[in-house]
Design a protein around this motif. Sequence first.
Motif, short mmCIF file in Angstrom:
data_model
loop_
_atom_site.label_atom_id
_atom_site.label_comp_id
_atom_site.label_asym_id
_atom_site.label_seq_id
_atom_site.Cartn_x
_atom_site.Cartn_y
_atom_site.Cartn_z
N PRO A 291 16.64 -11.82 -32.54
CA PRO A 291 16.52 -13.24 -32.18
C PRO A 291 17.88 -13.87 -31.95
O PRO A 291 18.80 -13.70 -32.75
N GLY A 292 18.05 -14.57 -30.83
CA GLY A 292 19.31 -15.21 -30.50
C GLY A 292 20.30 -14.27 -29.84
O GLY A 292 21.41 -14.69 -29.49
N ASP A 293 19.93 -13.00 -29.68
CA ASP A 293 20.83 -12.02 -29.07
C ASP A 293 20.08 -11.33 -27.93
O ASP A 293 19.17 -11.90 -27.35
N LEU A 294 20.44 -10.11 -27.61
CA LEU A 294 19.80 -9.38 -26.53
C LEU A 294 18.33 -9.13 -26.82
O LEU A 294 17.94 -8.93 -27.96
N GLN A 364 9.10 -16.18 -35.67
CA GLN A 364 9.22 -17.57 -35.24
C GLN A 364 7.89 -18.06 -34.68
O GLN A 364 7.15 -17.31 -34.04
N PHE A 365 7.59 -19.34 -34.93
CA PHE A 365 6.40 -19.92 -34.35
C PHE A 365 6.53 -19.99 -32.83
O PHE A 365 7.62 -20.11 -32.29
N ALA A 366 5.39 -19.94 -32.16
CA ALA A 366 5.38 -19.99 -30.71
C ALA A 366 5.89 -21.33 -30.18
O ALA A 366 6.32 -21.43 -29.03
N SER A 367 5.87 -22.36 -31.02
CA SER A 367 6.32 -23.68 -30.61
C SER A 367 7.83 -23.81 -30.57
O SER A 367 8.37 -24.80 -30.08
N VAL A 368 8.54 -22.80 -31.10
CA VAL A 368 10.00 -22.82 -31.09
C VAL A 368 10.49 -22.52 -29.68
O VAL A 368 10.23 -21.42 -29.16
N PRO A 369 11.17 -23.45 -29.01
CA PRO A 369 11.58 -23.23 -27.63
C PRO A 369 12.51 -22.02 -27.49
O PRO A 369 13.53 -21.92 -28.16
N CYS A 402 0.01 -20.37 -39.87
CA CYS A 402 0.72 -19.14 -40.28
C CYS A 402 1.31 -18.41 -39.08
O CYS A 402 2.44 -17.95 -39.11
N TYR A 403 0.49 -18.30 -38.02
CA TYR A 403 0.90 -17.66 -36.78
C TYR A 403 0.26 -18.45 -35.63
O TYR A 403 -0.96 -18.60 -35.60
N ASP A 404 1.07 -18.94 -34.70
CA ASP A 404 0.49 -19.77 -33.66
C ASP A 404 0.73 -19.20 -32.26
O ASP A 404 1.36 -18.14 -32.10
N VAL A 405 0.22 -19.90 -31.26
CA VAL A 405 0.25 -19.41 -29.88
C VAL A 405 0.63 -20.53 -28.93
O VAL A 405 0.45 -21.71 -29.22
N ARG A 406 1.17 -20.15 -27.77
CA ARG A 406 1.47 -21.12 -26.71
C ARG A 406 1.45 -20.40 -25.38
O ARG A 406 2.16 -19.41 -25.18
N GLY A 421 4.82 -15.95 -35.93
CA GLY A 421 5.04 -16.84 -37.05
C GLY A 421 5.48 -16.11 -38.30
O GLY A 421 5.47 -14.87 -38.36
N PRO A 422 5.84 -16.86 -39.33
CA PRO A 422 6.41 -16.25 -40.55
C PRO A 422 5.39 -15.85 -41.58
O PRO A 422 5.74 -15.26 -42.61
N GLY A 423 4.11 -16.18 -41.35
CA GLY A 423 3.15 -15.98 -42.42
C GLY A 423 3.31 -17.08 -43.45
O GLY A 423 3.23 -18.26 -43.12
#
Length: 429
Positions: A291-294, A364-369, A402-406, A421-423
């Motif tokens: 996350p945040g890298d390649l 990460q949640f799906a809502s995180v851009p 707990c775990y979401d979608v977008r 999501g993180p659980g």
Amino acid sequence: MGSTFFILMGLAVTVYSLVDHDGSFPRQKILEVERKLKHLRRHSLKTIESEDGDVIDCIDIKKQPAFDHPALTGHKIQMVPTYNSAKEDTIAETRTRTRNKAKDAKMKKQRAEESSLTVTSQVWQRSGSCPEGTIPVRRIQKRDLLKAHSIEDYGRKKPSFSHHYVGQLNENLESFVTLQNHSKAILFTDGYRYLGGKGDILVFNPPVENDDEYSTSQVSLLTGPYNDFECVEAGWAVNPSVYGDRQTRLFVYWTADGSKRTGCFDLTCPGFVQTSNEIALGAAIYPISIPGDLSYQITIYIYKDPITNNWWVQYGEKTNIGYWPPELFDTICYNAQSVEWGGEVYSTTVGHTPHTATQMGNGQFASVPFGSSSITRMRIHDNAEALKIPEWVSDFSDEYNCYDVRYVDDYVEDPEFYYGGPGRNPKCP
């Protein structure tokens, strides 16, 4: 006193004969496991020791585990699909052809960058290769097989339904995708006869809290009643109970009865016929996105051969790993009723407090851009010759806190699906 002493000694000898030296497992189970492992390795022509600890046996392709299935006695291996079913003619590509040269150049550059992120390697491949006429089979470790409830249960998903739970379900689509102790965050399409499904899946290594839990991301095709469904799927998994560690690994899975008595991961039971000598099912994938890298991805395509009715699994854009023969199934051998893309977490604490801390995707949640895991280039194969973007889709999450979608389909040429999501968290205690 003398007779009592000899009776006690006899009991001690009997008990000792039933357990191993550290008293962990019954002696009978140890012997059964050893016979099973010897049976699986009897046709190994070459052994490769991977740097990550895996052992790969190069098995004679005609004597692979699949043919221990009674329905596949005398089965003739289909080495290649009948035709190239990966042909695409999508709306996005049609638009691309009509752009001016400047925009075309930009698109080509973007596609080249995306292509460079596709995962095409496995860790074991650094240590050797299997010759033609063999298939690479990841060796099952004795300790992992001993930990299973039984040899028959090893490699199978935990049953999705109890009789009590089934009685409470309504026969609708939502109950079809809702499974006991399983938490899904998916995009799905239904309503047609599906002959294939495809997607590019970003690869991560989510933490899995307990050894009997798992986290997967996959493309799935399903059909049948919700408590007895048939399914074929492939993707990546972190599954300690099957693989003995928490590495991210390539997997395929099938069941003909909702995982009650049939099916398994990879080649841990007879059924899946492998044809590739390059890809080992259950082997670790490398590299992994950070996350945040390649970011790195795998491309999974599951499709039905129109002549043989075999369900093929393609890895990347050109490697056909193998197939599930129609003899394993009752209904999906004709077509699938739905296609799913997304993640799944298994834990006995799903839906309970405290909830499992096993993560889905990259946690990460799906809502995180721009921060969550995703599946892109989602395609279906129906009665038309070419793959296409699904026209009608719905997203679904068993546990949205707990775990979401977008699902994003506005202002993009190709729809994108975010999930994960993180659980356990403040919203999901």
